[in-house]
Structure formats: C-alpha cells, structure tokens
Design a protein around this motif. Structure first.
Motif, PDB file in Angstrom:
ATOM      1  N   GLU A  33      62.365 -42.905 139.754  1.00 15.40           N
ATOM      2  CA  GLU A  33      61.363 -43.708 139.090  1.00 15.40           C
ATOM      3  C   GLU A  33      61.861 -45.085 138.804  1.00 15.40           C
ATOM      4  OE1 GLU A  33      58.065 -41.480 137.421  1.00 15.40           O
ATOM      5  OE2 GLU A  33      59.962 -40.043 136.905  1.00 15.40           O
ATOM      6  N   PRO A  34      61.112 -46.066 138.999  1.00 18.65           N
ATOM      7  CA  PRO A  34      61.519 -47.419 138.505  1.00 18.65           C
ATOM      8  C   PRO A  34      61.148 -47.304 136.876  1.00 18.65           C
ATOM      9  CG  PRO A  34      59.600 -47.635 139.554  1.00 18.65           C
ATOM     10  CD  PRO A  34      60.060 -46.149 139.834  1.00 18.65           C
ATOM     11  N   ILE A  35      61.958 -48.009 135.984  1.00 13.34           N
ATOM     12  CA  ILE A  35      61.665 -48.316 134.800  1.00 13.34           C
ATOM     13  C   ILE A  35      60.301 -49.160 134.486  1.00 13.34           C
ATOM     14  CG2 ILE A  35      62.282 -49.455 132.606  1.00 13.34           C
ATOM     15  CD1 ILE A  35      65.249 -49.150 133.299  1.00 13.34           C
ATOM     16  N   GLU A  36      59.939 -50.007 135.375  1.00 11.56           N
ATOM     17  CA  GLU A  36      58.823 -50.736 135.623  1.00 11.56           C
ATOM     18  C   GLU A  36      57.953 -50.263 136.684  1.00 11.56           C
ATOM     19  OE1 GLU A  36      56.999 -55.337 135.969  1.00 11.56           O
ATOM     20  OE2 GLU A  36      59.154 -55.140 135.359  1.00 11.56           O
ATOM     21  N   PRO A  37      57.048 -49.573 136.520  1.00  9.31           N
ATOM     22  CA  PRO A  37      56.087 -49.130 137.603  1.00  9.31           C
ATOM     23  C   PRO A  37      55.655 -50.292 138.743  1.00  9.31           C
ATOM     24  CG  PRO A  37      55.437 -48.283 135.662  1.00  9.31           C
ATOM     25  CD  PRO A  37      56.165 -49.277 135.210  1.00  9.31           C
ATOM     26  N   TYR A  38      55.669 -50.138 139.784  1.00  3.53           N
ATOM     27  CA  TYR A  38      55.016 -50.898 140.850  1.00  3.53           C
ATOM     28  C   TYR A  38      53.507 -50.840 140.484  1.00  3.53           C
ATOM     29  CZ  TYR A  38      59.559 -51.278 143.153  1.00  3.53           C
ATOM     30  OH  TYR A  38      60.919 -51.618 143.610  1.00  3.53           O
ATOM     31  N   PRO A  39      52.953 -52.105 140.901  1.00  3.31           N
ATOM     32  CA  PRO A  39      51.239 -52.158 140.717  1.00  3.31           C
ATOM     33  C   PRO A  39      50.539 -51.038 141.918  1.00  3.31           C
ATOM     34  CG  PRO A  39      52.241 -54.277 141.720  1.00  3.31           C
ATOM     35  CD  PRO A  39      53.425 -53.160 141.343  1.00  3.31           C
ATOM     36  N   GLU A  40      49.464 -50.728 141.637  1.00  3.28           N
ATOM     37  CA  GLU A  40      48.748 -49.698 142.471  1.00  3.28           C
ATOM     38  C   GLU A  40      48.308 -50.399 143.974  1.00  3.28           C
ATOM     39  OE1 GLU A  40      45.849 -47.193 140.797  1.00  3.28           O
ATOM     40  OE2 GLU A  40      47.070 -46.925 138.808  1.00  3.28           O
ATOM     41  N   ASN A  41      48.228 -51.741 143.893  1.00  2.79           N
ATOM     42  CA  ASN A  41      47.673 -52.263 145.069  1.00  2.79           C
ATOM     43  C   ASN A  41      48.973 -52.604 145.952  1.00  2.79           C
ATOM     44  OD1 ASN A  41      47.621 -55.018 146.562  1.00  2.79           O
ATOM     45  ND2 ASN A  41      45.592 -54.812 145.825  1.00  2.79           N
ATOM     46  N   LEU A  42      48.626 -51.880 147.285  1.00  3.24           N
ATOM     47  CA  LEU A  42      49.489 -51.828 148.428  1.00  3.24           C
ATOM     48  C   LEU A  42      50.038 -53.318 148.585  1.00  3.24           C
ATOM     49  CD1 LEU A  42      51.301 -50.351 150.631  1.00  3.24           C
ATOM     50  CD2 LEU A  42      49.127 -50.416 151.913  1.00  3.24           C
ATOM     51  N   GLN A  43      49.393 -54.227 148.680  1.00  2.00           N
ATOM     52  CA  GLN A  43      49.541 -55.469 149.244  1.00  2.00           C
ATOM     53  C   GLN A  43      50.593 -56.022 148.099  1.00  2.00           C
ATOM     54  OE1 GLN A  43      49.375 -56.085 152.026  1.00  2.00           O
ATOM     55  NE2 GLN A  43      47.266 -56.513 152.910  1.00  2.00           N
ATOM     56  N   GLU A  44      50.361 -55.976 146.826  1.00  2.00           N
ATOM     57  CA  GLU A  44      51.239 -56.504 145.661  1.00  2.00           C
ATOM     58  C   GLU A  44      52.806 -55.696 145.874  1.00  2.00           C
ATOM     59  OE1 GLU A  44      49.610 -56.330 141.804  1.00  2.00           O
ATOM     60  OE2 GLU A  44      47.817 -56.609 142.656  1.00  2.00           O
ATOM     61  N   VAL A  45      52.742 -54.403 146.220  1.00  6.90           N
ATOM     62  CA  VAL A  45      53.741 -53.575 146.303  1.00  6.90           C
ATOM     63  C   VAL A  45      54.588 -54.110 147.330  1.00  6.90           C
ATOM     64  CG1 VAL A  45      54.821 -51.396 146.709  1.00  6.90           C
ATOM     65  CG2 VAL A  45      53.009 -51.648 145.148  1.00  6.90           C
ATOM     66  N   ARG A  59      64.451 -52.913 141.336  1.00  4.44           N
ATOM     67  CA  ARG A  59      64.181 -52.613 140.053  1.00  4.44           C
ATOM     68  C   ARG A  59      65.017 -51.830 139.457  1.00  4.44           C
ATOM     69  NH1 ARG A  59      57.581 -53.251 139.037  1.00  4.44           N
ATOM     70  NH2 ARG A  59      57.494 -55.325 139.938  1.00  4.44           N
ATOM     71  N   PRO A  60      65.598 -51.851 138.028  1.00  2.91           N
ATOM     72  CA  PRO A  60      66.327 -50.790 137.642  1.00  2.91           C
ATOM     73  C   PRO A  60      65.417 -49.362 137.556  1.00  2.91           C
ATOM     74  CG  PRO A  60      66.253 -52.723 136.330  1.00  2.91           C
ATOM     75  CD  PRO A  60      65.177 -52.792 137.406  1.00  2.91           C
ATOM     76  N   ILE A  61      66.133 -48.096 137.748  1.00  2.00           N
ATOM     77  CA  ILE A  61      65.655 -46.985 137.663  1.00  2.00           C
ATOM     78  C   ILE A  61      65.613 -46.200 136.542  1.00  2.00           C
ATOM     79  CG2 ILE A  61      65.748 -46.874 140.274  1.00  2.00           C
ATOM     80  CD1 ILE A  61      68.051 -44.796 139.686  1.00  2.00           C
ATOM     81  N   LYS A  62      64.803 -45.327 136.235  1.00  2.00           N
ATOM     82  CA  LYS A  62      65.144 -44.301 134.965  1.00  2.00           C
ATOM     83  C   LYS A  62      66.338 -43.567 135.155  1.00  2.00           C
ATOM     84  CE  LYS A  62      60.031 -44.007 133.770  1.00  2.00           C
ATOM     85  NZ  LYS A  62      59.015 -43.327 133.615  1.00  2.00           N
TER      86      LYS A  62
END
Length: 85
Positions: A33-45, A59-62
C-alpha cells in the motif's frame, strides 16, 4: 517451502487474483500500500501512473506486514498499466 504473495491492487482486480493464488498455493498474502493513497478516479490514477513511469519514480509504500526473510519464494502481483489518455 514458505511462500508469500505480495500484491498491489488499486481497484481490486489484482487483489482477487492474488487471493486465488495464495489459496491454491498455500502462500501467505500481504498487500502493498502507498503511504499516500491514489485518488478514486481512474483517469487521475492513470495520469499519476504515467507521470511516475515517465519520471521513473513511485510513491513510497507503507512498511510491509511480513518479514520477507522468512520466505523461500515471493510471488509479486501488480496491475498492468496501459495509458490511453
């Protein structure tokens, strides 16, 4: 032989496959899991993923909840990223 399935799954597809692999092989399982979650919007991801790929960053991971030194085999699952924006 001790096995573990490590997987990254943002929308659940890779997670379901990772769980099936763990069940079939008797492996333990752990989510990456990334420390900072990705957005829920697929296009943004997808846009973030493209930028990370282009810049060779991620992104750094937990901290993982497993000690990998206790395993003989690590199975890694991650989504295939295709960009069509």
């Amino acid at each position: 032989m001790r096995k573990v399935v490590l997987y990254f799954s943002e929308f659940g597809n890779t997670e379901s496959i990772a769980k099936r692999i763990a069940e079939k092989t008797g492996a333990d399982i752990c989510k990456i899991e990334p420390i900072e979650p990705y957005p829920e919007n697929l296009q943004e991801v997808m846009e973030i993923g493209r930028n990370e790929t282009d810049n060779e960053t991620m992104r750094p991971i937990k901290q993982l909840e497993v000690d990998l030194s206790k395993y003989d085999k690590v199975i890694l699952g991650m989504p295939k990223m295709e960009y069509s924006l």
